[in-house]
Design a protein around this motif. Structure first.
Motif, PDB file in Angstrom:
ATOM      1  N   ASN A  47       0.855  -1.182   0.000  1.00 19.61           N
ATOM      2  CA  ASN A  47       0.000   0.000   0.000  1.00 19.61           C
ATOM      3  C   ASN A  47       0.891   1.232   0.000  1.00 19.61           C
ATOM      4  N   GLY A  48       0.656   2.111  -0.985  1.00 24.33           N
ATOM      5  CA  GLY A  48       1.459   3.322  -1.065  1.00 24.33           C
ATOM      6  C   GLY A  48       2.730   3.174  -1.885  1.00 24.33           C
ATOM      7  N   ALA A  49       2.886   2.044  -2.566  1.00 23.32           N
ATOM      8  CA  ALA A  49       4.109   1.807  -3.343  1.00 23.32           C
ATOM      9  C   ALA A  49       4.156   2.628  -4.625  1.00 23.32           C
ATOM     10  N   GLY A  50       2.989   3.136  -5.074  1.00 23.05           N
ATOM     11  CA  GLY A  50       2.973   3.964  -6.278  1.00 23.05           C
ATOM     12  C   GLY A  50       2.189   3.374  -7.443  1.00 23.05           C
ATOM     13  N   LYS A  51       1.472   2.302  -7.211  1.00 23.03           N
ATOM     14  CA  LYS A  51       0.763   1.612  -8.292  1.00 23.03           C
ATOM     15  C   LYS A  51      -0.325   2.494  -8.922  1.00 23.03           C
ATOM     16  N   SER A  52      -1.211   3.029  -8.087  1.00 21.56           N
ATOM     17  CA  SER A  52      -2.290   3.846  -8.637  1.00 21.56           C
ATOM     18  C   SER A  52      -1.751   5.142  -9.241  1.00 21.56           C
ATOM     19  N   THR A  53      -0.620   5.608  -8.728  1.00 22.35           N
ATOM     20  CA  THR A  53      -0.009   6.810  -9.308  1.00 22.35           C
ATOM     21  C   THR A  53       0.399   6.548 -10.758  1.00 22.35           C
ATOM     22  N   VAL A  54       0.929   5.373 -11.035  1.00 22.30           N
ATOM     23  CA  VAL A  54       1.259   5.012 -12.416  1.00 22.30           C
ATOM     24  C   VAL A  54      -0.003   5.045 -13.279  1.00 22.30           C
ATOM     25  N   LEU A 404      -4.014   9.772   0.507  1.00 17.23           N
ATOM     26  CA  LEU A 404      -3.414   8.471   0.814  1.00 17.23           C
ATOM     27  C   LEU A 404      -3.749   7.461  -0.270  1.00 17.23           C
ATOM     28  N   SER A 405      -2.944   6.422  -0.351  1.00 19.63           N
ATOM     29  CA  SER A 405      -3.240   5.336  -1.279  1.00 19.63           C
ATOM     30  C   SER A 405      -4.489   4.602  -0.772  1.00 19.63           C
ATOM     31  N   GLY A 406      -5.107   3.838  -1.683  1.00 18.16           N
ATOM     32  CA  GLY A 406      -6.370   3.155  -1.362  1.00 18.16           C
ATOM     33  C   GLY A 406      -6.286   2.306  -0.100  1.00 18.16           C
ATOM     34  N   GLY A 407      -5.253   1.488  -0.002  1.00 22.42           N
ATOM     35  CA  GLY A 407      -5.120   0.604   1.154  1.00 22.42           C
ATOM     36  C   GLY A 407      -4.885   1.381   2.439  1.00 22.42           C
ATOM     37  N   ASN A 408      -4.173   2.493   2.354  1.00 19.75           N
ATOM     38  CA  ASN A 408      -3.925   3.298   3.552  1.00 19.75           C
ATOM     39  C   ASN A 408      -5.178   4.033   4.004  1.00 19.75           C
TER      40      ASN A 408
HETATM   41  N1  LIG Z   1      -2.759  13.520  -4.627  1.00 22.36           N
HETATM   42  C1  LIG Z   1      -1.788  13.148  -3.797  1.00 22.36           C
HETATM   43  N2  LIG Z   1      -1.231  14.017  -2.931  1.00 22.36           N
HETATM   44  C2  LIG Z   1      -0.239  13.642  -2.111  1.00 22.36           C
HETATM   45  N3  LIG Z   1       0.261  12.400  -2.033  1.00 22.36           N
HETATM   46  C3  LIG Z   1      -0.262  11.479  -2.856  1.00 22.36           C
HETATM   47  C4  LIG Z   1      -1.313  11.797  -3.772  1.00 22.36           C
HETATM   48  N4  LIG Z   1      -1.632  10.664  -4.458  1.00 22.36           N
HETATM   49  C5  LIG Z   1      -0.822   9.701  -3.991  1.00 22.36           C
HETATM   50  N5  LIG Z   1       0.003  10.187  -3.033  1.00 22.36           N
HETATM   51  C6  LIG Z   1       1.046   9.418  -2.313  1.00 22.36           C
HETATM   52  O1  LIG Z   1       1.808   8.691  -3.251  1.00 22.36           O
HETATM   53  C7  LIG Z   1       2.162   7.419  -2.735  1.00 22.36           C
HETATM   54  C8  LIG Z   1       1.730   6.329  -3.697  1.00 22.36           C
HETATM   55  O2  LIG Z   1       0.319   6.202  -3.666  1.00 22.36           O
HETATM   56  P1  LIG Z   1      -0.478   5.199  -4.604  1.00 22.36           P
HETATM   57  O3  LIG Z   1      -1.914   5.544  -4.487  1.00 22.36           O
HETATM   58  O4  LIG Z   1       0.124   5.214  -5.963  1.00 22.36           O
HETATM   59  O5  LIG Z   1      -0.189   3.784  -3.911  1.00 22.36           O
HETATM   60  P2  LIG Z   1      -0.688   2.321  -4.336  1.00 22.36           P
HETATM   61  O6  LIG Z   1       0.526   1.532  -4.670  1.00 22.36           O
HETATM   62  O7  LIG Z   1      -1.747   2.418  -5.356  1.00 22.36           O
HETATM   63  O8  LIG Z   1      -1.256   1.736  -2.946  1.00 22.36           O
HETATM   64  P3  LIG Z   1      -2.585   0.858  -2.601  1.00 22.36           P
HETATM   65  O9  LIG Z   1      -2.171  -0.584  -2.700  1.00 22.36           O
HETATM   66  O10 LIG Z   1      -2.863   1.202  -1.171  1.00 22.36           O
HETATM   67  O11 LIG Z   1      -3.682   1.245  -3.513  1.00 22.36           O
HETATM   68  C9  LIG Z   1       1.539   7.335  -1.355  1.00 22.36           C
HETATM   69  O12 LIG Z   1       2.518   7.666  -0.406  1.00 22.36           O
HETATM   70  C10 LIG Z   1       0.443   8.380  -1.387  1.00 22.36           C
HETATM   71  O13 LIG Z   1       0.175   8.884  -0.111  1.00 22.36           O
END
Ligand SMILES: Nc1ncnc2c1ncn2[C@@H]1O[C@H](COP(=O)(O)OP(=O)(O)OP(=O)(O)O)[C@@H](O)[C@H]1O
Ligand SMILES: [Mg+2]
Length: 508
Positions: A47-54, A404-408
């Motif tokens: 959770n928070g690794a950056g997946k949804s950001t990609v 926060l990321s979805g899981g967080n």
């Molecule tokens: N709009 C935003 N503003 C500030 N920080 C952000 C924003 N979007 C994402 N982050 C941060 O970027 C990091 C990556 O988040 P991301 O949502 O990509 O994680 P994830 O791998 O999809 O996790 P999960 O498995 O929980 O869905 C996290 O630390 C998150 O808090």
């Protein structure tokens, strides 16, 4: 050796050194990723690794701070979601943005509705096409229904249909099966196979290893925004993936109960609802974890929502500590020491526009006189205590939950309700969307709180979690309680049989 690696095809889409910064956190750090035609690439990470950001970078929602995206070898600029759609990139997002007040068909086609003469929306054609798309994914939803009248699984099917309504060469799925039932998940796997044979490149994000090994051809692992491993799925195994994700081996053993059960704290007698569930009866002791298993739609969540006072039962009693309470509202339930952590954290969970600390502390420290130092310190201490145990990953406790990321976000909702120190807590799919390492932390914390006298009801559709965590299991099917099992000798097969209504003789 896999044939895939030997073929070495040209990618449809490539990320080269993509970096994305947010205040206080580097969400992506010079990552590379290739997506190939006719292949599924699994993207895994904590959770928070950056997946949804990609996903958001690839769909034009976020702009990268550095790096290059290539589509069919050519540099591509994805400045808006429309650009991405126009270039044939479509996504099913983790937190889907749909419109409750629009119909199913409107939600699918908003922004690209079929037009009749004079540029008017061709409603008949739109409804027909929506129906065809929904059929294709095995969903039987009337396209003219208002979205608000659908359950969470069906809403997700609408989001999937929307993604498919754009004829794309790259299809991204961010935890697509988290909200779906077994049957819908099977349909989705079939759909993925079909997309593969149509030559599309698929990026598939999931925390469920069984499905990754079932449908993926390749894998990519992120940790703290960095690419830490990738390759052909046949060349790895789940233990190796977990090590890459977490940086250590994860104990897959569930915490055992060591405490004696206390006195009965909660009794449910003849709880019934006109349409959702009928004649539910059970009791719960202090220190006990009671699992509710069933297929999605069996009425488990509806029953829990009625116990929490979100809806009213048509008959029946809820007794807490020998007192008939039968809550009229959630506030009423909370006053009696009963709380409910919903499955749908978006709607009923956290307030995304408020900081983490407020979300967690608000329900617990209601005496908001003046916000002096002492009080603020108290709030932070409380938030700190619970988020640490749940391994929350955030830049700071005053970060808004929406960032926060979805899981967080899910962890914040759990922390918020645990912090109220209830007598009874109902957790609805508590580890949905939570990564493999944090899952173990959530389970250990649940068991520890139970050993201190908390009574826990856990609704889960994950058989290992139900069997691993529950002291007793109730199975529901079509709104009825069909079995109550002692967890000493329950097999996964037995649970599936009870939930699906297959008798031993008819199964043979
Ligand atoms: N709009 C935003 N503003 C500030 N920080 C952000 C924003 N979007 C994402 N982050 C941060 O970027 C990091 C990556 O988040 P991301 O949502 O990509 O994680 P994830 O791998 O999809 O996790 P999960 O498995 O929980 O869905 C996290 O630390 C998150 O808090
Ligand atoms: Mg995510």
């Amino acid at each position: 050796m896999s044939t895939l690696a030997a073929q070495n095809p040209t990618p449809i889409l490539s990320l080269e050194g993509i970096t994305k910064d947010f205040p206080g956190v580097r969400a992506l750090s010079a990552v590379n990723l290739n997506l190939y035609p006719g292949e599924v690439t699994a993207l895994v990470g904590e959770n928070g690794a950056g997946k949804s950001t990609v996903v958001k970078v690839l769909t034009g929602i976020y702009q990268p701070d550095a790096g290059l995206i290539r589509l069919h070898g050519e540099p591509a600029s994805l400045s808006t979601p429309n650009d991405a759609a126009g270039m044939g990139i479509t996504a099913i997002h983790q937190e889907t943005v749909l419109f409750d007040d629009l119909s199913v068909a409107e939600n699918i086609f908003i922004g690209h509705a079929p037009k009749a003469r004079f540029g008017m929306v061709d409603w008949n054609q739109m409804n027909d096409q929506a129906k065809a798309l929904l059929n294709r994914i095995g969903a039987t939803i009337n396209p003219t229904t208002l979205l608000r009248d659908l359950g969470i699984a069906n809403k997700h099917m609408v989001a999937i249909a929307r993604a498919l309504s754009i004829d794309a060469s790259v299809v991204i799925m961010d935890e697509p099966t988290a909200a779906l039932s077994h049957k819908e998940i099977e349909e989705l796997y079939l759909l993925v196979e079909q997309l593969k044979s149509d030559g599309k490149a698929i990026l598939f994000i999931s925390h469920k290893f069984d499905e990754i090994f079932r449908i993926a051809d390749r894998y990519t692992v992120f940790r703290d925004g960095e690419l830490v491993g990738d390759g052909v799925i046949g060349d790895t195994n789940s233990a190796e993936l977990v090590e890459l994700m977490v940086g250590r081996a994860v104990d897959s053993v569930f915490p055992q109960r060591t405490n004696e059960l206390g006195e009965t704290i909660l009794c449910v007698e003849g709880y019934s609802h006109p349409t959702e569930f009928d004649d539910i009866n059970f009791s719960l002791k202090r220190g006990e974890i009671l699992g509710f298993y069933g297929l999605v739609g069996a009425g488990r969540s509806e029953c829990m929502q009625a116990l929490f006072g979100i809806t009213r039962p048509s008959s029946g009693n809820l007794i807490i500590n020998d007192e008939v309470v039968t809550p009229k509202s959630p506030a009423d339930a909370i006053n009696h020491g009963l709380v409910y952590v919903p499955e749908d954290r978006g709607k009923q969970g956290a307030i995304t526009a408020l900081p983490i600390v407020d979300n967690i502390a608000l329900p617990s420290l209601k005496t908001t006189s003046n916000k002096g130092f002492v009080r603020m310190a108290q709030e932070y201490a409380l938030a700190q205590q619970y988020t640490q145990r749940l391994e929350l990953k955030a830049a700071a406790l005053d970060q808004h939950v929406g960032e926060l990321s979805g899981g967080n976000q899910q962890k914040v909702v759990i922390a918020k309700w645990l912090a109220t120190q209830p007598k009874v807590i109902i957790l609805d799919e508590p580890t949905k969307g939570i990564d493999i390492g944090s899952k173990a932390a959530v389970h250990a914390f649940m068991r520890e709180l139970a050993s201190q006298g908390l009574a826990v009801i856990m609704v889960s559709s994950e058989i290992p979690e139900i069997i691993g965590m529950s002291d007793r299991i109730i199975v529901m099917r079509e709104g009825r309680q069909v079995a109550q099992l002692d967890n000493q000798n329950v097999s996964p097969e037995r649970l599936v049989r009870e939930a699906a209504g297959i008798t031993e003789s008819s199964a043979a």
